[in-house]
Design an enzyme around this catalytic site. Structure first.
Site, PDB file in Angstrom:
ATOM      1  CG  ASP A  60     -33.921   0.621 -11.856  1.00  0.00           C
ATOM      2  OD1 ASP A  60     -35.102   0.389 -11.169  1.00  0.00           O
ATOM      3  OD2 ASP A  60     -33.379   1.508 -11.133  1.00  0.00           O
TER       4      ASP A  60
ATOM      5  CD1 TRP B  56      -1.707  -2.437   1.626  1.00  0.00           C
ATOM      6  CD2 TRP B  56      -3.106  -1.176   0.548  1.00  0.00           C
ATOM      7  NE1 TRP B  56      -2.591  -3.267   1.121  1.00  0.00           N
ATOM      8  CE2 TRP B  56      -3.805  -2.226   0.578  1.00  0.00           C
ATOM      9  CE3 TRP B  56      -4.079  -0.115  -0.198  1.00  0.00           C
ATOM     10  CZ2 TRP B  56      -5.157  -3.012   0.114  1.00  0.00           C
ATOM     11  CZ3 TRP B  56      -5.252  -0.418  -0.707  1.00  0.00           C
ATOM     12  CH2 TRP B  56      -5.785  -1.677  -0.759  1.00  0.00           C
TER      13      TRP B  56
ATOM     14  CD  GLU C  73     -38.467   0.748 -12.677  1.00  0.00           C
ATOM     15  OE1 GLU C  73     -39.056   0.345 -11.712  1.00  0.00           O
ATOM     16  OE2 GLU C  73     -37.463   1.236 -12.815  1.00  0.00           O
TER      17      GLU C  73
END
Length: 673
Positions: free
Chosen positions: A336, A87, A390
């Protein structure tokens, strides 16, 4: 001479669209021009939609190392960090390339990302603020069980999944009978279900009931479980809550081998606003993937709104479409929030009472272009792909081919139907049901555009609403659902539950949908673990033991669902065009119609069971009964003999049939000869 714009089949089918032909033609022209540019620069739309193969972290065996790329046009600096470099934000800085692309190569002799390693990208944004971010192209995102932080995960298993679904062809599904499901809450246990548990325990139930299409919710990674998967953070990562990507492939492979098509809820209307887990402010500009300022925020959903006018955003989303089809063999998508995409006002507080609403300045033409491209890609990459929109606005041409002037979807959700049933049960006594209103609601759909009819979906199952079964029977379901316990509330509820579902399926569209558990009248709502319920899984599960128990009446509802779907499959009811009304009797609450060569009779009256009920039919001859909602196996009272043959009576007005038609009963007849 003024230029004459040639007409289009969409306009020819609806003369009211004639004044808007120029706008429809402009939409089509823009789509065609965009495809030409893509084909010229990339070869094809399918090749253009492979950004996920170039971006993110990939191993290059020919170069013996890993290459990592990101698109962050406004960022000042990027570097990759992870378990493989401890890291260290300075260990592997990325170099800025053309087009806002950043890149770094990790030679395997110096750094070795391993399968399972966690990683992120350190981004110094446009303002100088630095954050560790998850790659937009990560193929897996996992949550730390101690800190609850999400990070990307290197996913490179030694053995790839072996598919065995080569014999499945989605084109064999000509009448989708759709089972909407959520993997996490599909088990009876108090906890989160897995992909493999669903495949082994639930898929056989779905097939036995008679559904042929699985619609999967919450597949893309989302930080909040209770969002039902609608606040997506990582678009290319199957949620790790339910298992590994290989586990999901196992599920889909098994579904295909059982004859089930698999589609997923595709959330391209918006994204989670979370900076830590999602795409928001990735390059520090405040925009990038999304619109700047208030336009980039959906006030109702509290989420970020994509800017479909940016080519890289379209390419990102199109690559996402291809990825799910390519990597997981999906057969289509239920898009959606299409209404929100189509209009700058997102459909909120707007009545679509005039065609001007579909062509004024509130329409997002960039979104229409994206949807057309997504439809074209889906249908060319997988012929027969099932695309469902939708949309509650009724946008003309949404479900017509692009070449005809449409947007390219196959079906739109009949969203008004469940709303109508809930309002009726909520506000009207049974005696007040209006057959004209019912017929209008179930048949009012655009000519030439297919509809998915449904009496209830997950929307009607959430806390704050009730399922049909709960509206009909409420608390009595907890005390009187034994088969030996006759109760007027339960008797009424079971009878109307069957009538509503059969009428919706047979009259309301060209496909049919239900939400997991509603086929047997699941007694409780859906409520995910949250602070308000003390993080309980009590209502985030499905109680299959109820329908498995032969002493409970849930099994009656399930048996009727089986019978109803078997009838739909045998006669391909929803492929045979709209129904033809034969008879309506407002006094006795009787409505009779013909579809697919079958005669459907519904008696909604609270008490009138009518002997020798005469009604017209189109053809003389003999008729037999192929379905009755009054059989004891489906919770009825066995008042009709299903073995009787009915013969037409000639009259000056045409052939008539006579039948005993009990109250709150549906019968289906077919002509024998």
């Amino acid at each position: 001479m003024p230029k004459v714009t040639p007409t289009l089949p969409l306009v020819e089918s609806d003369s009211w669209l004639a004044p808007y032909l120029p706008q429809i033609r402009q939409r089509l022209d823009r789509f065609e021009q965009t495809c030409q540019i893509i084909n010229h620069n990339f070869g094809s739309l399918a090749d253009y939609s492979t950004w996920h193969q170039q971006m993110g972290l990939h191993y290059e065996p020919e170069n013996k190392g890993w290459r990592y790329r990101e698109w962050a046009p406004a960022a000042q600096a990027l570097s990759i960090v992870g378990d493989f470099n401890f890291w260290d934000r300075h260990a592997h800085p990325m170099k800025r390339m053309e087009g806002g692309i950043w890149e770094v190569f990790l030679p395997e002799d110096k750094v070795q990302p391993q399968h399972g390693h966690r990683y992120k990208v350190h981004v110094v944004g446009a303002t100088g603020e630095a954050r560790d971010r998850i790659s937009p192209f990560t193929f897996r995102s996992i949550q730390d069980p101690q800190t609850y932080d999400f990070s990307g995960q290197v996913w490179a298993p030694e053995e790839s999944f072996t598919w065995t679904d080569g014999n499945f062809d989605v084109r064999q599904i000509t009448q989708p009978l759709i089972y909407e499901c959520h993997v996490g809450m599909a088990q009876e246990k108090h906890g989160v279900g897995t992909y493999r548990e669903f495949a082994d325990n639930i898929l056989p139930r779905i097939v036995e009931t008679g559904y042929n299409c699985l619609q999967m919710m919450a597949l893309m990674e989302h930080p909040y479980y209770g969002s039902f998967g609608y606040h997506v953070s990582n678009f290319f990562a199957p949620t790790s809550r339910f298992g590994t990507p290989e586990d999901l492939k196992y599920l889909i492979n098994k579904a295909h081998n059982l004859g089930l098509a698999v589609i997923m809820d595709l959330i391209h209307a918006h994204a989670v606003k979370n900076v830590a887990e999602g795409l928001a402010d990735f390059d520090g500009s405040g925009g990038q993937f999304f619109h700047q300022g208030p336009r980039g925020h959906h006030p109702g959903w509290d989420s970020k709104l994509f800017n479909y006018g940016i080519p890289e955003v379209r390419r990102f989303l199109l690559s996402n479409v291809r990825y799910w089809m390519e990597e997981f063999h999906l057969d289509g998508f239920r898009f959606d929030g299409v209404t929100s995409m189509l209009y700058h006002h997102h459909g909120e507080g707007v009545a679509f009472g005039h065609y001007d609403r579909y062509f004024d300045r509130s329409v997002d033409l960039d979104a229409i272009l994206y949807l057309q491209l997504a439809a074209e890609l889906s249908h060319t990459y997988k012929p027969g792909a099932i695309l469902i929109a939708e949309d509650m606005s009724g946008m003309p041409g949404l479900c017509r081919p692009i070449t005809e002037g449409g947007i390219g979807f196959d079906y739109r959700l009949g969203m008004g139907i469940p709303d109508y049933w809930i309002k009726t049960l909520k506000h009207k006594k049974d005696e007040e049901w209006n057959l004209d209103d019912i017929w209008w609601e179930l048949t009012n759909r655009r000519v030439g555009e297919k509809t998915v009819a449904y009496a209830e979906s997950h929307d009607q199952s959430l806390v704050g609403d009730k399922t049909l079964a709960f509206w009909l029977m409420d608390k009595e379901m907890y005390f009187h659902m034994r088969t030996i316990d006759q109760h007027p509330v339960i008797d009424r509820g079971i009878a109307l539950h069957k009538l509503i579902r059969l009428l919706t399926m047979s009259l309301g569209g060209e496909a049919f949908l239900t939400f997991m558990g509603n086929e047997f009248g699941h007694p409780e709502w859906v409520d995910f673990p949250r602070l308000g319920n003390n993080w309980s899984y009590q209502y985030a599960r499905r109680q299959w033991s109820l329908v498995d128990n032969p002493d409970l009446r849930y099994r009656h509802l399930w048996q009727f669902e089986k019978d109803m779907l078997a009838l739909a499959e045998q006669y391909q009811i929803m492929e045979h065009g709209p129904a033809h009304k034969l008879h309506q009797d407002n006094v006795n609450k009787v409505i009779i119609f013909e579809r697919a060569g079958l005669v459907f009779l519904f008696n909604f009256h609270t008490q009138n069971s009518i002997p020798d009920y005469r009604f017209p039919v189109q053809e003389a001859g003999s008729y037999s009964m192929v379905l009755s909602s009054d059989t004891p196996e489906t919770g009825g009272f066995d008042r009709v003999d299903p073995t009787i043959r009915y013969f037409t009576i000639p009259t000056q007005y045409g052939p008539r049939l006579s039948i005993y038609l009990p109250n709150r009963t549906a019968l289906v007849l077919r002509k024998e000869d």
